[in-house]
Write a protein that holds these residues in place. Sequence first.
Motif, PDB file in Angstrom:
ATOM      1  N   LEU A 236       0.929  -1.074  -0.126  1.00 19.42           N
ATOM      2  CA  LEU A 236       0.062  -0.303   0.045  1.00 19.42           C
ATOM      3  C   LEU A 236       0.769   1.100   0.069  1.00 19.42           C
ATOM      4  O   LEU A 236       2.080   1.194   0.697  1.00 19.42           O
ATOM      5  CB  LEU A 236      -0.928  -0.145   1.239  1.00 19.42           C
ATOM      6  N   ARG A 237       0.482   2.211  -0.639  1.00 24.67           N
ATOM      7  CA  ARG A 237       1.044   3.398  -0.836  1.00 24.67           C
ATOM      8  C   ARG A 237      -0.054   4.727  -0.908  1.00 24.67           C
ATOM      9  O   ARG A 237      -1.125   4.327  -1.317  1.00 24.67           O
ATOM     10  CB  ARG A 237       2.170   3.804  -1.972  1.00 24.67           C
ATOM     11  N   MET A 238       0.511   5.935  -0.429  1.00 30.06           N
ATOM     12  CA  MET A 238      -0.493   7.091  -0.346  1.00 30.06           C
ATOM     13  C   MET A 238      -0.633   7.362  -1.892  1.00 30.06           C
ATOM     14  O   MET A 238       0.302   7.786  -2.526  1.00 30.06           O
ATOM     15  CB  MET A 238      -0.113   7.845   0.583  1.00 30.06           C
ATOM     16  N   VAL A 239      -1.899   7.521  -2.240  1.00 29.94           N
ATOM     17  CA  VAL A 239      -1.980   8.349  -3.519  1.00 29.94           C
ATOM     18  C   VAL A 239      -2.670   9.646  -3.715  1.00 29.94           C
ATOM     19  O   VAL A 239      -2.422  10.261  -4.523  1.00 29.94           O
ATOM     20  CB  VAL A 239      -3.303   7.175  -4.436  1.00 29.94           C
ATOM     21  N   TRP A 240      -3.402  10.037  -2.446  1.00 30.43           N
ATOM     22  CA  TRP A 240      -3.269  11.367  -2.483  1.00 30.43           C
ATOM     23  C   TRP A 240      -3.817  11.818  -0.851  1.00 30.43           C
ATOM     24  O   TRP A 240      -4.200  10.973  -0.109  1.00 30.43           O
ATOM     25  CB  TRP A 240      -4.657  11.973  -3.255  1.00 30.43           C
TER      26      TRP A 240
END
Length: 557
Positions: free
Chosen positions: A65-69
Amino acid sequence: MGTQGKSYSRVVVVLAMLALPVAVAQTEQELLNPPASEWPTYGRNLEMHRYSPLSQINTLNVTRLRMVWSRSLGFRTDAQFSPVVYRGIMYIPAPDRVIALNATNGELVWEYKVKLHEKTGSLAASRNRGAVVVFDGKVYHTLGDGRVVALDARTGKEVWSTQVGKIEFGEGFTSGPIFAGGKIVVGPSGADIGGVNGRVVALDPQNGRILWTFNTIPQPGEPGFETWDPPTAAQWGGGSAWNVGAYDPVTRTVIYGVGQPIPWVAKDFRRGDNLYTASWVALDVDTGKLKWHYMVIPNDEWDLDQIATPTITDMRIDGQTRRVALLPTTTGFLLLFDIRSGQMIKWYQMVPEVTIHKGFTPDGKPIIDDTFRYQQAGEKKLVCAFRWVDWEPAAFSPQTGLYYRPNTYDCANLKNDPPPADWRPGQNPINAEFEYLTDRFNRYGALSAIDPVTGRVVWEFGYGYRNFNGPVVTAGGVVFSGFMDRVFRAFNARTGEVLWQQVMPAYMQTDAITYMVEGKQYVAVIAGGAGTFFPHRQTGLPAPVEGEVTAFVFALP
C-alpha cells in the motif's frame, strides 16, 4: 419545515466536476445492499457492519500500500466521523459543512458551508460523528445548530432545510443521519444543558417534513412517564440520542442508544428508573412507536449513557439462527438481543473490573450497586467501567464471524456534587470532576476481535491511548484502523497480525473506509483535529499530536 440559515449557506462548485460520474440517482435497494465498490452511508450497509466485499487489497499484498493522495479539509475540530463514497465522489461532513471530493485524486468538487446559529452548543459546534447519507441524488447531513439539510449530490446546492433541534436551548447535532425504511432518521444532541428532552426524529427525504417523533424521555400520557418522580423531572432535559443508530430492514426496526438524565446527581432532584435514559430503544420505522426497550442503568447519576452504534446480523446461536442486535455498553458488557422479541440472549463482561454495574440477573435485569450513589457533596466514587465504548463504531465480518470492537479499559474516580437546591433547567446540570485511572491495567485502549457467539476475545491489539477509531474489515481478510498514536494499521482479520502500518502527521479518532473506482480499490482515513476530547493516555506517553483535519487515501501501486 424550516428554512432558517439558508441565507448563510455557501456552495463552492468546481466546474471540472462535470466530467465526473457523480451521483444523480440511487435507489433504496442500493442502500440495503450496496454495490461492492460503494460506501454510501456510515456503516456501508444499514445494519452497520462496516464490512466491504472488496478483496483487491488482501493479506498477501497489503504491504505494498502507498498513499495516492491527501487533502487538508480546512478546519480543526474534533474529527470523529466517517467519509462516504458513491460513484467516485467522497463526501466528508463537519458541524458546519459538507465537502465533496474526487475520490481518486482529492480534487474539490464542491463545498457546502453555513454559518451556525449563535446559540449553537459547544459540543455540537466542535464535533461531528457518523456520516452523511447519499440517497436518490441527494446528500443528507445534520448541522451543529440543529438543522437537517438535503443537498444536491451533483452541485451541493441546498434542496431543503428543516430545523429539528431546539436551538433556543443550544440543541443541535453531534452525529449524522441514518436511512431507514424510506426515511431519514436523526437523534438531536445537547440535552445535557437542560430545558429540552431527547428524541429520535424521522423526516421525509423528499421535502424534510417531520414524519414522526419518539420522545426518549416520555411526556405526560406516554408510557414510561410514571418512572419519573416528581413528574416535573421528566421535563428538565436529558436523554439525547447522541450517536448514530442502526436499522434492521428485515424487521423494519430502528435501534438507538439513549443518553443520561439530568441533573447528573439524582438525590433531591429525581427518583424512579427514569425511562428511557441510559437505555436502548427499538422503534417501528413506519410509526415511530416503541417495539421494545432495555434500560442498562436505572436512575443513572454517573454519566453512564448508552450511545454506541448497534450492529445487526443473523447469528447461529445454540443451533438456531436468530436476528440479533449486538449492543455494547459503556459499562463494559457486550449484549446480544433478539430483535424480534426484545429478549436478551447472552451477555459478556468484557472488562477486568466492574463497580457500579455488576452484571445481570438470570432474567436479564441489570445489577446496580446502589452504595455508589451520591449522598453528600464532595464524595468520590470509583466508576469501572466508565467508557468501555463511546461513539466509535465496530465492524462485523460475515467471513470470519468476528466483531471488531474499539474499546478502552476506562476507570475513573468521579466526584459528582449535586447542583444547588435552586437549580433550574437550562442552568448547568453537571458539577463533576474526573480523575482518569489510565494506568490501572496493562493497556488502555484496544481493538479487540470478539467472537460474539461465545464472548471470547480471539485477538487484541492494545496500547496506551484511548481508542475512538472505527475499523473497516474486508473480504480480503484485512482490518484497517487508525489510532491515537498517529499510526494507521492493517491487521490480519483472523489472527490480528499487523501486516502494514503508516505513521501519520496527527492523531486519528475517525473511521476508516474502503471503496473502488474504475476497478481500483482505495482505503481512506481522516487524521488530525483539535485534540480536546478525552486525550488521556498512560503515564510516559506523549500527548496526541494535533493538526488540521486531513483526508489520506491509499492504494496499491
